[in-house]
Each structure stands twice: as structure tokens, then as C-alpha cells.
Design an enzyme around this catalytic site. Structure first.
Site, PDB file in Angstrom:
ATOM      1  N   ARG A  53       0.845  -1.191   0.000  1.00  0.00           N
ATOM      2  CA  ARG A  53       0.000   0.000   0.000  1.00  0.00           C
ATOM      3  C   ARG A  53       0.886   1.249   0.000  1.00  0.00           C
ATOM      4  NH1 ARG A  53      -5.252  -1.668   1.851  1.00  0.00           N
ATOM      5  NH2 ARG A  53      -5.567  -3.604   0.686  1.00  0.00           N
ATOM      6  N   GLU A  72       0.554   4.279   0.678  1.00  0.00           N
ATOM      7  CA  GLU A  72      -0.129   5.350   1.406  1.00  0.00           C
ATOM      8  C   GLU A  72       0.870   6.006   2.358  1.00  0.00           C
ATOM      9  OE1 GLU A  72      -3.222   3.277   3.363  1.00  0.00           O
ATOM     10  OE2 GLU A  72      -4.329   2.802   1.525  1.00  0.00           O
ATOM     11  N   ARG A  89      -0.573   2.110  13.088  1.00  0.00           N
ATOM     12  CA  ARG A  89      -1.170   0.876  12.570  1.00  0.00           C
ATOM     13  C   ARG A  89      -1.018   0.685  11.059  1.00  0.00           C
ATOM     14  NH1 ARG A  89      -7.745   1.315  12.639  1.00  0.00           N
ATOM     15  NH2 ARG A  89      -7.993   3.046  11.174  1.00  0.00           N
ATOM     16  N   HIS A  90      -0.229   1.550  10.402  1.00  0.00           N
ATOM     17  CA  HIS A  90      -0.074   1.439   8.956  1.00  0.00           C
ATOM     18  C   HIS A  90       1.341   1.034   8.565  1.00  0.00           C
ATOM     19  CE1 HIS A  90      -3.825   3.854   8.846  1.00  0.00           C
ATOM     20  NE2 HIS A  90      -4.017   3.181   7.722  1.00  0.00           N
ATOM     21  N   GLU A 103     -10.023  -1.614  13.175  1.00  0.00           N
ATOM     22  CA  GLU A 103     -10.415  -2.528  12.087  1.00  0.00           C
ATOM     23  C   GLU A 103      -9.265  -3.464  11.718  1.00  0.00           C
ATOM     24  OE1 GLU A 103      -9.807  -3.522   8.062  1.00  0.00           O
ATOM     25  OE2 GLU A 103      -9.761  -1.337   8.220  1.00  0.00           O
ATOM     26  N   SER A 142     -11.629  -6.361   6.353  1.00  0.00           N
ATOM     27  CA  SER A 142     -12.648  -5.738   5.519  1.00  0.00           C
ATOM     28  C   SER A 142     -13.080  -6.759   4.477  1.00  0.00           C
ATOM     29  CB  SER A 142     -12.088  -4.484   4.842  1.00  0.00           C
ATOM     30  OG  SER A 142     -13.095  -3.823   4.117  1.00  0.00           O
ATOM     31  N   ARG A 165      -1.824  -6.543  12.244  1.00  0.00           N
ATOM     32  CA  ARG A 165      -2.813  -5.860  13.084  1.00  0.00           C
ATOM     33  C   ARG A 165      -3.448  -6.813  14.086  1.00  0.00           C
ATOM     34  NH1 ARG A 165      -6.444  -1.318   9.903  1.00  0.00           N
ATOM     35  NH2 ARG A 165      -4.691  -0.102   9.107  1.00  0.00           N
TER      36      ARG A 165
END
Length: 538
Positions: A307, A309, A315-316, A461, A464, A512
Site C-alpha cells: 500500500r 499510502e 497501525r499502517h 479494524e 474488511s 494488526r
């Protein structure tokens, strides 16, 4: 007649005087004492020379470089098993976590293997352990790797600082396999100390910062805490795989180089691909669905996810391990949701039942309330998105009914759920369609909602998922509405033109799950060599 003259007789020599006799006696006594002193010194010298002959020279020292010269197949013992081996002679390879001398006849070593440690004792004994051997052992550098042979003996009192505290090894032989070249960036004792102890202790301890740990990750990973963390990470993968294999799933391995982005709106890594451009996979989403179209029925994958991002949060990560599954639906997408729920509860129960020791080891450095979930007839708590938003609104959060929740609100919802339902694990169902990717199936009665769900642990979360659109015309329509050109993903849509069963699935972030189950507070602690926007090394 003449008178005769008197004849003189020689004077008789006089004997030594008393003072002379005394002098001679003193001289003799002095010579005698000097001779005795010389003899004594010679005896001492002989004793010292004899003492310098090290009778234990073959029982310790540095081993030659292991180039697999021989294979004697000697049994090596695990420290974790030593409690049951009282009286046995064992051979153990371990790291020296600490060493100290007590006088010149006694030394103690703290030996470590992964999450277990034991005390080893060297005491001078005739023909077995020499003073030189004790001195050498006490000088071993921390983190040296040694081969120890000795007798396991019960300890009269529990040994502080050793996880195996009821026995110790009385060393007979000790050899260095690998020493330390340079200086350790920090001590493992400092790296293993809980923050709470650092903050409350009157002793000024060294705090090892997370960046320092990650910059020297190889040393950091040696702590008993990290050894336990990554044993638990492996266990999660095993429990995921075992559960799905038992429920008819097939493991697949999808490509990580793709010609198009997997999801609209998400950042992707572009890589040079010969004369063109490729993308690193954001998930195995396309491959999973195409496998369903190929009649695999039920598939799962454990693999890297990328990812791009620029999220520098707790948490990323830019690369993490995804636990993904996809399965056909017979009647309702809750079949998929229930499968995911059963799989996660299997993981939670498996960790609790089989890995109690590792969880306790981690808990010493990262104290946390035990992770709680609901079982039995009531099952896992399930809320609709509207119900979850309403809980936040009732708590004073200004949100609209279709608003997305940011991280702060997710955590807030987690606290509200815990207070009301006494669970750290719950599911939110029926997300607004506008919040989900193009391949998500709309709700049949309310097109503003979707057949999708998220799973949460401690208010964050971790999963998903949704029912996917398997009808090609509807899929193309949703792609265009999300700004994705269907022609850019022609191979993907063509898979559904050949006929595909209804299906759904989900994707889980392994790190996670691990972080939140143990409450490690930062996902980098749950990643072996984490990758984030600022870190590509080591």
C-alpha cells in the site's frame, strides 16, 4: 761459671672472644635463615609454576570455525526441557545473556534460548574446573554463543532472572562457538524492560527507543519478548491455514506484479517493467475472484500486500502480510461473514489454549488486559453501520448516518462496545455503498447500502470484506461510477463473462491482529522488518 740467661717461651694464642663468638653465631643463623627463605621461595615458585599448568585446558576455550568438519551427532538439549532432566549430563548451545564472577573460584552465566533461560554455574573443582576456566567464563561477552556441557541439578531456591528457575547447569565443559565483533547497540536487559518499570523505578534505567530497536533489529529480535511475538505470529498463520483447510479451502499463490491497480482510489506502487509499468498488488483480490470463476469454490492466501499510502501512524505499513479468503455463496453473504467469524475465533482460542507461555512472556513487557470475545449462544456481537454510528452520536460525536469513522472514532466505538457488551471483538455490517470499492455488491433493498462488513479488535479494524459483484454488466457500471475504466481491467471482467457463482470474502492484516491481540500499541512491533514511508532498512 757464668750465670745462664732465662729462656723466653712463646706467648700462647688467646681463644676467640665472647663477642666474636656471638658474631659468628649470628652470621650462621643469618645464613641458615637465608637458606630457609630461599628454599621457601623456591617451593613457592615451584607451586606457582605447577599452578600455571591448567589441567582444564581441554575443557574450555574457542572452538575452531565450524565448516562441518565432522558430524558426531551429539544430542543437544533445549533449555525449556531441563526441569525434567535433574541429574542428567546435557549438552546445550545457547547465548550468554549475562556473566559474572564471584571471587576467583565461582562464576555464573545466564544462558538463553529463544523465550527460555537458565543459570549455569562454574565452580573450581580438582581435575574438572580450574581457576583459569572460571576467569575465562566470567569474561565472556554478552550475546556470545557457547556450547555448554554439564550436569542438571535442582536449585534449592527459585533462581531469579531465569525462566527455568528450578534447576541450574553445573558446567563441566564450556566452549565459545561465536563471539561478538564490536559493541552491542544496547543491552537485552534494557530492551526487555517494561516502560512501566522504567517510569516508576527509582533506578535510572536506559530506555531503548523504537527507532533504535528497528535500526538494530537483529539484536532487538533476540529479546524473549520478540521471540514470543513472532512465534505467536507464526501460530496465527498456522491456525488460519488449518481452519480453512479443514473447511474445504485451497491455498493459492497470486502474482504480486499486476498490470492495473486492484482497487480504485487507493495508492499503488508503480515499478518499471521492461519497457512499461507494473503495479505491486494491493491485495490478491482479482486473483481470488478469478479463482472462484475458475470453480475453485473456496480459496485462501497468505502473502505480502503493498500500500503506497503516506500514513505514518501506529497501525499502517507500506508492506504487510495479508490473510485473504474467498468463497462461493449458496444463499446469503452472511455465510462468508460467519466463516470469517469462526476462523478468527479459532485463532483466538488456539492462541489462548496452545500459546499461554508466549502470551505471558509478552505480557511481562507489554502488560495488557486479556483480549475478550463472546462465545456460546449469543455469539459475536454484530452491529449495523447505522447502529455503530448512532452509538457514537449518542456519545456526543457529530457524525452523519453515512459518515465514515476515522481512527479516533473507531477507538471510541471500541470503548463504548467494551463498556456495554464486555467484548473486544465485534463486527460492523451493512456499510454505505459510497464507502466501499467498486466490486462490492449493493444491498438488494437499499442501493445506498452494501453487503459488506468490517471486523474490529480493541476498537481497530482488522478485516474488511463483502459479497462481490459477479455480474459483468453491473460490475462495469460500478467501475465507471468509481472512476475506473473497465477496459483497463478487461481480463478481470472477462472472467465473469464466462459465468461465475455468487461469492464473497475478506482480507485481514496479520500484523494488526497480532498487535491488537497482544496490545503492542505499534504495528512495527508486530512486523519482523517493518516497511513504512520512512523505513526501507534493515
Amino acid at each position: 761459671m757464668a750465670d745462664s740467661l732465662p729462656v723466653e717461651t712463646p706467648e700462647q694464642p688467646l681463644g676467640p672472644s665472647k663477642s666474636e663468638l656471638k658474631k659468628r653465631a649470628k652470621a650462621l643463623e643469618k645464613e641458615k635463615k637465608a637458606a630457609e627463605k630461599a628454599a621457601k621461595q623456591q617451593e613457592i615458585a615451584q607451586q606457582q609454576a605447577a599452578a600455571e599448568v591448567d589441567f582444564a585446558v581441554d575443557f574450555y576455550g574457542t572452538l575452531p570455525l565450524n565448516q562441518s568438519q565432522s558430524r558426531p551427532r551429539r544430542e543437544r538439549a533445549q533449555i525449556s526441557s531441563l526441569s525434567s532432566r535433574d541429574g542428567e549430563t546435557v549438552l546445550v548451545r545457547a547465548r550468554v545473556q549475562a556473566s559474572r564472577a564471584q571471587g576467583n573460584k565461582l562464576a555464573f552465566l545466564n544462558l538463553r534460548q529463544r523465550t527460555h533461560s537458565v543459570q549455569a554455574v562454574l565452580q573450581v573443582t580438582p581435575e574438572k574446573v580450574s581457576k583459569q576456566m572460571v576467569k575465562w567464563a566470567a569474561a565472556l561477552a554478552d550475546e556470545s554463543i557457547v556450547l555448554v556441557e554439564g550436569v542438571v541439578q535442582k536449585s534449592p531456591i527459585p533462581i531469579q532472572g531465569a525462566s527455568v528457575s528450578d534447576v541450574e547447569i553445573h558446567v563441566q565443559k564450556l566452549h565459545l562457538i561465536s563471539g561478538i565483533d564490536g559493541r552491542l547497540p544496547f543491552s537485552l536487559d534494557d530492551a526487555s524492560r517494561p516502560d512501566t518499570e522504567i517510569e516508576t523505578s527509582e533506578v535510572q534505567y536506559n530506555r531503548v527507543l523504537l527507532d533504535t530497536r528497528l535500526n538494530n533489529r537483529v539484536v532487538d529480535l533476540r529479546t524473549q519478548t520478540n521471540q514470543a511475538v513472532f512465534k505467536l505470529q507464526a501460530a496465527i498463520g498456522d491456525l488460519f491455514r488449518d481452519y480453512l483447510s479443514a473447511h474445504g479451502f485451497t491455498e493459492i499463490h497470486s502474482p504480486k506484479l499486476q498490470g492495473a491497480a486492484t482497487e480504485s482510489g487507493a495508492s499503488v506502487f508503480k515499478v518499471s517493467y521492461f519497457k512499461g509499468t507494473a503495479f505491486l498488488a494491493q491485495s490478491p483480490q482479482l486473483a481470488k475472484q478469478m479463482a472462484i470463476a475458475a470453480d475453485f469454490e473456496r480459496v485462501y492466501e497468505i502473502g505480502p500486500v503493498f500500500r503506497a499510502e503516506d500514513s505514518n501512524t501506529h497501525r499502517h505499513l507500506t508492506e504487510f502480510i495479508g490473510l485473504d479468503l474467498e468463497m462461493t455463496i449458496e444463499e446469503h453473504y452472511h455465510e462468508v461473514m460467519d466463516m470469517l467469524d469462526g476462523m478468527l475465533m479459532n485463532i483466538f482460542n488456539g492462541l489462548k489454549e496452545k500459546y499461554k507461555h508466549e502470551i505471558e512472556v509478552v505480557g511481562k513487557q507489554f502488560p495488557a488486559d486479556e483480549f475478550k470475545w463472546r462465545e456460546g449462544p449469543e455469539g459475536t456481537l454484530k452491529l449495523t453501520h447505522r447502529e455503530a454510528i448512532q452509538m457514537l452520536i449518542d456519545d456526543g460525536v457529530p457524525l452523519g448516518p453515512t459518515d465514515d469513522m476515522n481512527t479516533e472514532n473507531e477507538k471510541r466505538l471500541g470503548r463504548l462496545v467494551k463498556a456495554k457488551y464486555d467484548t473486544d471483538y465485534f463486527i460492523i455490517d451493512k456499510f454505505p455503498m459510497e464507502l466501499r470499492p467498486f466490486y462490492t455488491m449493493p444491498d438488494p433493498t437499499d442501493p445506498t447500502l452494501s453487503n459488506s462488513y468490517d471486523f474490529f479488535m480493541r476498537g481497530e479494524e482488522i478485516l474488511s470484506g463483502a459479497q462481490r459483484i459477479h455480474e459483468p454488466r453491473l460490475l462495469a457500471e460500478k467501475m465507471r461510477s468509481k472512476g475506473v475504466d473497465p477496459e483497463s481491467m478487461k481480463g478481470y471482467i472477462d472472467a465473469f463473462r464466462m459465468g461465475c457463482a455468487p461469492h464473497g470474502g475478506g482480507g485481514i492484516g496479520l500484523e494488526r491482529v497480532l498487535m491488537l491481540f497482544l496490545k503492542l500499541n505499534n504495528i512495527r512491533r508486530a512486523s519482523l522488518f517493518p516497511r513504512d514511508p520512512k523505513r526501507l532498512e534493515p
